[in-house]
Design a protein around this motif. Structure first.
Motif, PDB file in Angstrom:
ATOM      1  N   VAL A 178    -145.384 -60.410  62.617  1.00 58.93           N
ATOM      2  CA  VAL A 178    -146.638 -59.796  62.150  1.00 58.93           C
ATOM      3  C   VAL A 178    -147.176 -58.844  63.215  1.00 58.93           C
ATOM      4  O   VAL A 178    -147.554 -57.703  62.924  1.00 58.93           O
ATOM      5  CB  VAL A 178    -147.682 -60.892  61.815  1.00 58.93           C
ATOM      6  CG1 VAL A 178    -149.059 -60.289  61.587  1.00 58.93           C
ATOM      7  CG2 VAL A 178    -147.250 -61.667  60.595  1.00 58.93           C
ATOM      8  N   VAL A 179    -147.182 -59.337  64.456  1.00 59.14           N
ATOM      9  CA  VAL A 179    -147.705 -58.538  65.565  1.00 59.14           C
ATOM     10  C   VAL A 179    -146.969 -57.202  65.642  1.00 59.14           C
ATOM     11  O   VAL A 179    -147.571 -56.131  65.735  1.00 59.14           O
ATOM     12  CB  VAL A 179    -147.559 -59.333  66.883  1.00 59.14           C
ATOM     13  CG1 VAL A 179    -147.635 -58.442  68.079  1.00 59.14           C
ATOM     14  CG2 VAL A 179    -148.642 -60.393  66.963  1.00 59.14           C
ATOM     15  N   HIS A 180    -145.631 -57.268  65.542  1.00 59.71           N
ATOM     16  CA  HIS A 180    -144.823 -56.049  65.630  1.00 59.71           C
ATOM     17  C   HIS A 180    -145.133 -55.110  64.467  1.00 59.71           C
ATOM     18  O   HIS A 180    -145.310 -53.910  64.642  1.00 59.71           O
ATOM     19  CB  HIS A 180    -143.341 -56.433  65.648  1.00 59.71           C
ATOM     20  CG  HIS A 180    -142.454 -55.250  65.729  1.00 59.71           C
ATOM     21  ND1 HIS A 180    -141.876 -54.681  64.618  1.00 59.71           N
ATOM     22  CD2 HIS A 180    -142.089 -54.491  66.789  1.00 59.71           C
ATOM     23  CE1 HIS A 180    -141.174 -53.628  65.003  1.00 59.71           C
ATOM     24  NE2 HIS A 180    -141.284 -53.494  66.307  1.00 59.71           N
ATOM     25  N   ASP A 181    -145.210 -55.682  63.237  1.00 58.68           N
ATOM     26  CA  ASP A 181    -145.409 -54.837  62.057  1.00 58.68           C
ATOM     27  C   ASP A 181    -146.811 -54.279  61.944  1.00 58.68           C
ATOM     28  O   ASP A 181    -147.036 -53.314  61.214  1.00 58.68           O
ATOM     29  CB  ASP A 181    -145.051 -55.618  60.779  1.00 58.68           C
ATOM     30  CG  ASP A 181    -143.550 -55.819  60.689  1.00 58.68           C
ATOM     31  OD1 ASP A 181    -142.847 -55.298  61.583  1.00 58.68           O
ATOM     32  OD2 ASP A 181    -143.096 -56.493  59.757  1.00 58.68           O
ATOM     33  N   VAL A 182    -147.791 -54.890  62.613  1.00 57.91           N
ATOM     34  CA  VAL A 182    -149.167 -54.376  62.524  1.00 57.91           C
ATOM     35  C   VAL A 182    -149.397 -53.305  63.584  1.00 57.91           C
ATOM     36  O   VAL A 182    -150.124 -52.344  63.359  1.00 57.91           O
ATOM     37  CB  VAL A 182    -150.185 -55.537  62.692  1.00 57.91           C
ATOM     38  CG1 VAL A 182    -151.598 -55.004  62.839  1.00 57.91           C
ATOM     39  CG2 VAL A 182    -150.116 -56.473  61.502  1.00 57.91           C
TER      40      VAL A 182
ATOM     41  N   THR B  46    -147.556 -50.859  64.794  1.00 59.78           N
ATOM     42  CA  THR B  46    -147.152 -49.479  64.512  1.00 59.78           C
ATOM     43  C   THR B  46    -148.157 -48.760  63.597  1.00 59.78           C
ATOM     44  O   THR B  46    -148.667 -47.692  63.959  1.00 59.78           O
ATOM     45  CB  THR B  46    -145.720 -49.470  63.919  1.00 59.78           C
ATOM     46  OG1 THR B  46    -144.967 -50.455  64.602  1.00 59.78           O
ATOM     47  CG2 THR B  46    -145.053 -48.128  64.043  1.00 59.78           C
ATOM     48  N   PRO B  47    -148.482 -49.322  62.398  1.00 57.61           N
ATOM     49  CA  PRO B  47    -149.459 -48.600  61.571  1.00 57.61           C
ATOM     50  C   PRO B  47    -150.816 -48.462  62.250  1.00 57.61           C
ATOM     51  O   PRO B  47    -151.505 -47.447  62.066  1.00 57.61           O
ATOM     52  CB  PRO B  47    -149.578 -49.447  60.300  1.00 57.61           C
ATOM     53  CG  PRO B  47    -148.903 -50.720  60.574  1.00 57.61           C
ATOM     54  CD  PRO B  47    -147.980 -50.529  61.721  1.00 57.61           C
ATOM     55  N   LEU B  48    -151.174 -49.441  63.064  1.00 62.30           N
ATOM     56  CA  LEU B  48    -152.460 -49.392  63.765  1.00 62.30           C
ATOM     57  C   LEU B  48    -152.503 -48.194  64.722  1.00 62.30           C
ATOM     58  O   LEU B  48    -153.500 -47.467  64.784  1.00 62.30           O
ATOM     59  CB  LEU B  48    -152.636 -50.689  64.559  1.00 62.30           C
ATOM     60  CG  LEU B  48    -154.063 -51.034  64.938  1.00 62.30           C
ATOM     61  CD1 LEU B  48    -154.890 -51.301  63.711  1.00 62.30           C
ATOM     62  CD2 LEU B  48    -154.079 -52.254  65.852  1.00 62.30           C
ATOM     63  N   ALA B  49    -151.399 -48.001  65.412  1.00 59.25           N
ATOM     64  CA  ALA B  49    -151.339 -46.880  66.358  1.00 59.25           C
ATOM     65  C   ALA B  49    -151.483 -45.565  65.609  1.00 59.25           C
ATOM     66  O   ALA B  49    -152.161 -44.634  66.079  1.00 59.25           O
ATOM     67  CB  ALA B  49    -150.022 -46.915  67.133  1.00 59.25           C
ATOM     68  N   SER B  50    -150.886 -45.468  64.399  1.00 65.33           N
ATOM     69  CA  SER B  50    -150.997 -44.183  63.689  1.00 65.33           C
ATOM     70  C   SER B  50    -152.406 -43.994  63.118  1.00 65.33           C
ATOM     71  O   SER B  50    -152.926 -42.877  63.119  1.00 65.33           O
ATOM     72  CB  SER B  50    -149.890 -44.016  62.644  1.00 65.33           C
ATOM     73  OG  SER B  50    -150.122 -44.848  61.579  1.00 65.33           O
ATOM     74  N   ILE B  51    -153.076 -45.075  62.689  1.00 67.18           N
ATOM     75  CA  ILE B  51    -154.472 -44.951  62.210  1.00 67.18           C
ATOM     76  C   ILE B  51    -155.336 -44.400  63.355  1.00 67.18           C
ATOM     77  O   ILE B  51    -156.117 -43.466  63.171  1.00 67.18           O
ATOM     78  CB  ILE B  51    -155.041 -46.317  61.741  1.00 67.18           C
ATOM     79  CG1 ILE B  51    -154.304 -46.800  60.493  1.00 67.18           C
ATOM     80  CG2 ILE B  51    -156.534 -46.212  61.455  1.00 67.18           C
ATOM     81  CD1 ILE B  51    -154.655 -48.212  60.066  1.00 67.18           C
ATOM     82  N   ARG B  52    -155.138 -44.970  64.537  1.00 67.22           N
ATOM     83  CA  ARG B  52    -155.948 -44.539  65.682  1.00 67.22           C
ATOM     84  C   ARG B  52    -155.639 -43.092  66.058  1.00 67.22           C
ATOM     85  O   ARG B  52    -156.538 -42.273  66.272  1.00 67.22           O
ATOM     86  CB  ARG B  52    -155.689 -45.449  66.894  1.00 67.22           C
ATOM     87  CG  ARG B  52    -156.829 -45.360  67.874  1.00 67.22           C
ATOM     88  CD  ARG B  52    -156.547 -46.057  69.165  1.00 67.22           C
ATOM     89  NE  ARG B  52    -157.756 -46.219  69.956  1.00 67.22           N
ATOM     90  CZ  ARG B  52    -158.374 -45.246  70.584  1.00 67.22           C
ATOM     91  NH1 ARG B  52    -157.907 -44.023  70.518  1.00 67.22           N
ATOM     92  NH2 ARG B  52    -159.478 -45.472  71.273  1.00 67.22           N
ATOM     93  N   GLY B  53    -154.354 -42.775  66.081  1.00 64.40           N
ATOM     94  CA  GLY B  53    -153.932 -41.418  66.464  1.00 64.40           C
ATOM     95  C   GLY B  53    -154.509 -40.375  65.525  1.00 64.40           C
ATOM     96  O   GLY B  53    -155.130 -39.392  65.962  1.00 64.40           O
ATOM     97  N   PHE B  54    -154.363 -40.599  64.202  1.00 59.42           N
ATOM     98  CA  PHE B  54    -154.869 -39.624  63.224  1.00 59.42           C
ATOM     99  C   PHE B  54    -156.394 -39.548  63.257  1.00 59.42           C
ATOM    100  O   PHE B  54    -156.974 -38.474  63.077  1.00 59.42           O
ATOM    101  CB  PHE B  54    -154.357 -39.961  61.818  1.00 59.42           C
ATOM    102  CG  PHE B  54    -152.890 -39.634  61.644  1.00 59.42           C
ATOM    103  CD1 PHE B  54    -152.436 -38.321  61.836  1.00 59.42           C
ATOM    104  CD2 PHE B  54    -151.964 -40.594  61.306  1.00 59.42           C
ATOM    105  CE1 PHE B  54    -151.085 -37.995  61.704  1.00 59.42           C
ATOM    106  CE2 PHE B  54    -150.617 -40.287  61.165  1.00 59.42           C
ATOM    107  CZ  PHE B  54    -150.178 -38.991  61.369  1.00 59.42           C
ATOM    108  N   SER B  55    -157.056 -40.669  63.482  1.00 61.75           N
ATOM    109  CA  SER B  55    -158.528 -40.655  63.561  1.00 61.75           C
ATOM    110  C   SER B  55    -158.978 -39.802  64.741  1.00 61.75           C
ATOM    111  O   SER B  55    -159.928 -39.025  64.629  1.00 61.75           O
ATOM    112  CB  SER B  55    -159.083 -42.060  63.735  1.00 61.75           C
ATOM    113  OG  SER B  55    -158.569 -42.887  62.770  1.00 61.75           O
TER     114      SER B  55
END
Ligand code: ADP
Length: 313
Positions: free
Chosen positions: A95-99, A101-110
């Motif tokens: 779960v930690v691994h799969d969360v 990556t998308p978290l990093a892209s949410i932050r990056g795009f924001s």
């Protein structure tokens, strides 16, 4: 008359002798009857004890079989628990691994969007998104550490480094956190040239955790003080706050994983964390053959958190 007396003497002697004989025989008879009675009584008691012992032996055998059954069940449950624990650890790291990556892209795009010209409301929404992803990021980082601790894989990358320098590098960032909350952060007794053979990243994580907690649990307008002390072959770091304090019964428990102090009434503060930081800090400090702890005069009276690790130099 004299002749009569002389004749009666042997007769009375005869009667006396016969009397003695009878008494001796009766007493002999009574003695043997008494002896037989005692013998029977002893036999009866021995018999009763034997019966009891046989009964107890039966019960003992029964208990032994029950215990064997229970122990078999226990070892089965232990095996099941072991494999469940392994599954939980695998699930956690997946779960930690799969969360992450998308978290990093949410932050990056924001952050990309934040650079654009936006309305006041949109900017506020974006700030909320970034701070929520940061909060989630911290949870993911803590869960990653926890998964590694549970799998016995939290390795310390040891190297010689200057401990006060490490603290000096981190303090400006911590001061910003304190300013944001209007808490004064003061540093005292700063030592120079104290070398530590340890994991710089992990030990800075411990230091940050204690200072950030002190800021978090101290109301605006109050202060947090940091001290460093050389104590024998150790360097001790103390973080003293004037915050909400800790109930005496909980100063040790807060180092258990997922434990958050129950006597502290502020539910809002509790929701900002997960009770993992201190348990990870304890793991790191112990891996350096050091110690960590907290003292507090009581609720509402502030707390002092400290950790000490071996140091040279
Ligand atoms: P978190 O802060 O994320 O809940 P921690 O493991 O860092 O997790 O802390 C565990 C608990 O210890 C906190 O929830 C809080 O109840 C208590 N605590 C930690 N630091 C302080 C402090 N400086 N003052 C009062 N309580 C504290």
């Amino acid at each position: 008359m004299e002749i009569l007396v002389i004749a009666l003497i042997p007769l009375s002697l005869l009667l006396l002798g016969a009397g003695f004989l009878v008494v001796a025989q009766v007493s002999g008879f009574m003695q043997s009857a008494f002896f037989n009675q005692r013998q029977n009584f002893s036999n009866m008691i021995i018999q009763q004890y034997m019966e009891r012992i046989t009964l107890a032996q039966g019960q003992l055998y029964q208990r032994k079989r029950e215990l064997e059954g229970l122990s078999a069940q226990l070892s089965l449950s232990n095996q099941e628990l072991g494999s469940l624990n392994e599954m939980k650890s695998k699930f956690l790291s997946m779960v930690v691994h799969d969360v992450r990556t998308p978290l990093a892209s949410i932050r990056g795009f924001s952050e990309l969007l934040m650079g654009k010209k936006l309305g006041e409301r949109e900017e506020m929404y974006l700030k909320n998104i970034v701070s929520s992803t940061d909060q989630l990021g911290r949870l993911i980082a803590d869960l990653t550490d926890l998964a590694m601790i549970e799998a016995g894989k939290l390795k310390m990358e040891k190297a010689l480094f200057d401990f006060p320098d490490m603290a000096k590098d981190i303090l400006p960032g911590l001061s910003i956190n304190a300013q944001k909350k209007n808490v004064e952060l003061a540093v005292n007794e700063f030592p120079y040239g104290v070398l530590v053979d340890g994991d710089k990243f992990r030990l800075s994580q411990v230091f940050m955790n204690l200072v950030n907690n002190a800021i978090k649990f101290t109301p605006a307008g109050r202060s947090v003080e940091v001290f460093f002390r050389r104590e024998g072959k150790y360097i001790t770091t103390l973080v003293k706050d004037s915050g909400i304090g800790i109930h005496p019964s909980e100063t040790k428990k807060i180092f258990e994983k997922f434990y958050q102090a129950k006597y502290q009434k502020d539910a809002k503060l509790r929701k900002q964390g997960w009770g993992l930081g201190l348990s990870i800090a304890q793991e790191v400090v112990r891996a350096h053959k050091g110690d960590i702890g907290a003292v507090s005069p009581g609720l509402g009276k502030g707390s002092t958190f400290w950790f000490k690790i071996p140091a040279g130099g």
